[in-house]
Design a protein around this motif. Structure first.
Motif, short mmCIF file in Angstrom:
data_model
loop_
_atom_site.label_atom_id
_atom_site.label_comp_id
_atom_site.label_asym_id
_atom_site.label_seq_id
_atom_site.Cartn_x
_atom_site.Cartn_y
_atom_site.Cartn_z
N PHE A 111 -43.98 9.79 101.36
CA PHE A 111 -43.76 8.53 100.66
C PHE A 111 -43.06 7.53 101.61
O PHE A 111 -43.39 6.35 101.65
N PHE B 9 -45.45 6.11 103.93
CA PHE B 9 -46.22 5.07 103.24
C PHE B 9 -45.50 3.73 103.30
O PHE B 9 -46.06 2.72 103.75
N HIS B 10 -44.24 3.71 102.85
CA HIS B 10 -43.52 2.43 102.79
C HIS B 10 -43.37 1.84 104.20
O HIS B 10 -43.47 0.63 104.39
N VAL C 285 -47.04 0.64 105.64
CA VAL C 285 -47.61 -0.47 104.88
C VAL C 285 -46.90 -1.77 105.27
O VAL C 285 -47.53 -2.79 105.52
N GLY D 271 -42.58 -3.02 90.92
CA GLY D 271 -43.17 -1.97 91.76
C GLY D 271 -43.14 -2.41 93.21
O GLY D 271 -44.11 -2.28 93.95
N GLU E 97 -38.28 -0.84 90.64
CA GLU E 97 -39.02 0.32 91.14
C GLU E 97 -38.61 1.59 90.38
O GLU E 97 -37.68 1.57 89.57
N LEU E 98 -39.33 2.65 90.66
CA LEU E 98 -38.97 3.97 90.14
C LEU E 98 -37.63 4.38 90.75
O LEU E 98 -37.27 3.94 91.85
N VAL F 219 -37.47 5.53 94.40
CA VAL F 219 -37.69 4.48 95.41
C VAL F 219 -36.47 3.56 95.49
O VAL F 219 -36.06 3.15 96.59
N HIS G 42 -36.80 0.46 87.04
CA HIS G 42 -37.63 0.02 85.91
C HIS G 42 -39.00 0.68 85.99
O HIS G 42 -39.64 0.65 87.05
N PHE H 98 -42.68 0.29 84.92
CA PHE H 98 -43.47 -0.85 84.42
C PHE H 98 -44.34 -0.53 83.21
O PHE H 98 -45.02 -1.40 82.69
N ARG I 167 -47.47 -6.61 94.28
CA ARG I 167 -48.37 -6.44 95.43
C ARG I 167 -48.86 -4.99 95.48
O ARG I 167 -48.05 -4.05 95.44
N SER I 168 -50.16 -4.84 95.57
CA SER I 168 -50.79 -3.51 95.66
C SER I 168 -50.30 -2.60 94.54
O SER I 168 -50.10 -1.41 94.75
N HIS J 171 -53.98 -2.35 91.93
CA HIS J 171 -55.10 -1.58 92.51
C HIS J 171 -54.85 -0.08 92.43
O HIS J 171 -55.75 0.72 92.65
N ASP J 172 -53.61 0.30 92.10
CA ASP J 172 -53.29 1.73 91.93
C ASP J 172 -53.73 2.26 90.57
O ASP J 172 -53.61 3.46 90.32
C1 LIG Z 1 -48.89 0.78 96.53
S1 LIG Z 1 -47.19 0.73 96.26
C2 LIG Z 1 -46.81 -0.96 96.55
C3 LIG Z 1 -45.38 -1.19 96.87
C4 LIG Z 1 -45.03 -2.64 97.19
N1 LIG Z 1 -45.38 -3.53 96.12
C5 LIG Z 1 -45.70 -3.09 98.47
O1 LIG Z 1 -46.62 -3.87 98.44
O2 LIG Z 1 -45.29 -2.59 99.53
C6 LIG Z 1 -47.03 0.87 94.54
C7 LIG Z 1 -45.60 1.04 94.09
O3 LIG Z 1 -45.60 1.18 92.67
C8 LIG Z 1 -44.50 1.99 92.34
N2 LIG Z 1 -44.67 2.55 90.99
C9 LIG Z 1 -45.54 3.51 90.61
N3 LIG Z 1 -45.42 3.77 89.31
C10 LIG Z 1 -44.45 2.94 88.86
C11 LIG Z 1 -43.88 2.72 87.57
N4 LIG Z 1 -44.30 3.41 86.51
N5 LIG Z 1 -42.93 1.78 87.45
C12 LIG Z 1 -42.50 1.08 88.54
N6 LIG Z 1 -43.01 1.24 89.79
C13 LIG Z 1 -43.96 2.16 89.94
C14 LIG Z 1 -44.52 3.05 93.42
O4 LIG Z 1 -43.27 3.70 93.55
C15 LIG Z 1 -44.93 2.27 94.65
O5 LIG Z 1 -43.85 1.90 95.44
#
Ligand SMILES: C[S@@+](CC[C@H](N)C(=O)[O-])C[C@H]1O[C@@H](n2cnc3c(N)ncnc32)[C@H](O)[C@@H]1O
Length: 409
Positions: free
Chosen positions: A202, A205-206, A209, A246, A271-272, A275, A295, A297, A312-313, A316-317
């Motif tokens: 993880f 990833f951060h 990205v 997020g 964020e979770l 994170v 939080h 979402f 952001r992104s 698309h998840d």
């Molecule tokens: C693809 S990442 C994008 C992170 C950031 N927005 C960026 O562009 O670098 C998606 C993020 O959504 C967060 N996420 C996933 N499920 C979530 C939830 N239920 N509530 C809040 N955040 C969440 C993940 O921890 C992750 O960091």
């Protein structure tokens, strides 16, 4: 017609045409046209495709591409790129490359020559390597993190995807907790729960990205931030907030804080818990004015009537059904006529979509049974959410993320 006339061309004609395009794009590049380099890459690829025979193309796809990906991942573990750059980039033998990890020099030879044949390293003489520009990039942990994340989080899922899709009678994956990722990893739950249980992946990833995004246009370069967010900003309470929903470990807000100092409202990272823990450990929020908030979402948005909710992104998840829940929670907190939702995500072209968008679409399928969206799919998604509409879509350059502005109807 174009198709028919192309069919009648000989390979020689097609190569000549592709070559003329390369020459023309090359001169535009030489003459300083800012878009010419991207065009040159596209025309050079076209020249390559036209020059290869179909069998050569097939072998490149089935032999070279998987080998390149796997060799790069092993090379990162073997510290080959970093070692190659050591000692002022002096030429290194297989034995010298192997010394960094006490690996077998015979194995290192096989990996290093593969990396060299794929231009990740240069081979100066038999078994003698020097770094090139890509080696130097991959020697940096934040770029190597891209290889680590994309391989460790996704490749299991890619390799099992055909079997998974056969098992579903080739249905489009839609369930983010029961899709290719779960099938391949024997995991119960979303890829995010797998990632929180694998913090190193993880973290990779951060890191990657964020680093890669510094090479691409930012949303603040395409969206009229001063006109839409700074002008008319109410400074009291939640109304002043730009909320990054997020938002990862907070890089968007840090960059925003640096790029738009005129925005004097609150900057809130949601964020979770895991994170937010990582962001806290990185001192996000201490050295700048970013507020950290745990939080989920999928629960009601606690910041009411914010200036904007940025994502952001994130969408698309998730498949459409989950996106509607995420957007609905934000919608309920918005102040109509004042708040907006700002979505930074890919908008796929209907035809000849950029390879970056298409690749991410497959990554999303592999990781989260989700997808990248075309403009029509974005409109359909937002129009299916009660009370929301798209106010505008802002883009810059091919293959980048766009900024979709969503407001209350
Ligand atoms: C693809 S990442 C994008 C992170 C950031 N927005 C960026 O562009 O670098 C998606 C993020 O959504 C967060 N996420 C996933 N499920 C979530 C939830 N239920 N509530 C809040 N955040 C969440 C993940 O921890 C992750 O960091």
């Amino acid at each position: 017609m174009e198709h028919l006339s192309k069919e009648n061309e000989t390979q020689h004609d097609r190569i000549s045409r592709a070559l003329s395009q390369v020459v023309s794009d090359g001169s535009s590049f030489k003459n300083g046209d800012p878009d010419a380099r991207q065009k040159l890459i596209a025309s050079a690829r076209e020249l390559l495709y036209e020059s290869e025979s179909p069998v050569e193309s097939l072998l490149w796809n089935i032999w070279a591409l998987p080998t390149r990906t796997i060799a790069a991942r092993i090379a990162v573990d073997l510290k080959i790129f970093k070692t190659a750059c050591g000692n002022n980039s002096s030429p290194k033998t297989n034995e010298q490359l192997a010394a960094a990890t006490s690996a077998s020099p015979t194995l290192v030879k096989r990996v290093a020559r593969t990396c060299a044949s794929m231009k990740m390293l240069d081979e100066q003489g038999p078994g003698l390597y020097v770094p090139n520009a890509l080696t130097r990039l991959l020697a940096q942990p934040e770029y190597a993190a891209g290889i680590i994340f994309c391989f460790d989080a996704t490749h299991n899922s890619f390799s099992q995807m055909p079997a998974y899709l056969r098992s579903t009678g080739f249905q489009n994956p839609k369930d983010p907790t029961n899709g290719p990722f779960q099938y391949a990893n024997k995991h119960d739950g979303h890829a995010f729960t797998w990632l929180t249980a694998h913090p190193e992946t993880f973290q990779a990833f951060h890191g990657y990205v964020h680093t890669l995004r510094t090479h691409r246009p930012s949303w603040t370069d395409m969206y009229p931030v001063k006109e839409r967010l700074v002008a008319g900003l109410k400074l009291e309470g939640d109304s002043s907030a730009l909320v990054d929903v997020g938002g990862g470990v907070g890089q968007v807000l840090q960059d925003f804080n640096n790029a738009i100092p005129e925005y004097t409202g609150r900057l809130v990272l949601q964020e979770l818990g895991e994170v937010i823990g990582a962001a806290t450990a990185m001192d996000v929020g201490k050295s700048n004015r970013i507020e950290l908030q745990v939080h989920d979402f999928f629960t009601p948005q606690p910041i009411k009537g914010a200036r904007a909710y940025f994502m952001r992104s994130v969408l698309h998840d998730w498949p459409d059904e989950q996106c509607r829940k995420i957007l609905g929670n934000v919608k309920d907190a918005m102040e109509p006529g004042y708040s907006s939702i700002l979505i930074s995500d890919c908008v796929l072209a209907d035809k000849n979509a950029a390879w970056q968008h298409i690749s991410l679409d497959f990554h999303m399928m592999a990781l989260a049974s989700s997808q990248e969206r075309t403009e029509a799919e974005w409109y359909a998604l937002i129009e299916s959410c009660d009370g929301l509409k798209i106010a505008g879509i802002y883009s810059k350059g091919q293959g980048n993320e766009s900024l979709i502005e969503v407001v209350c109807k």
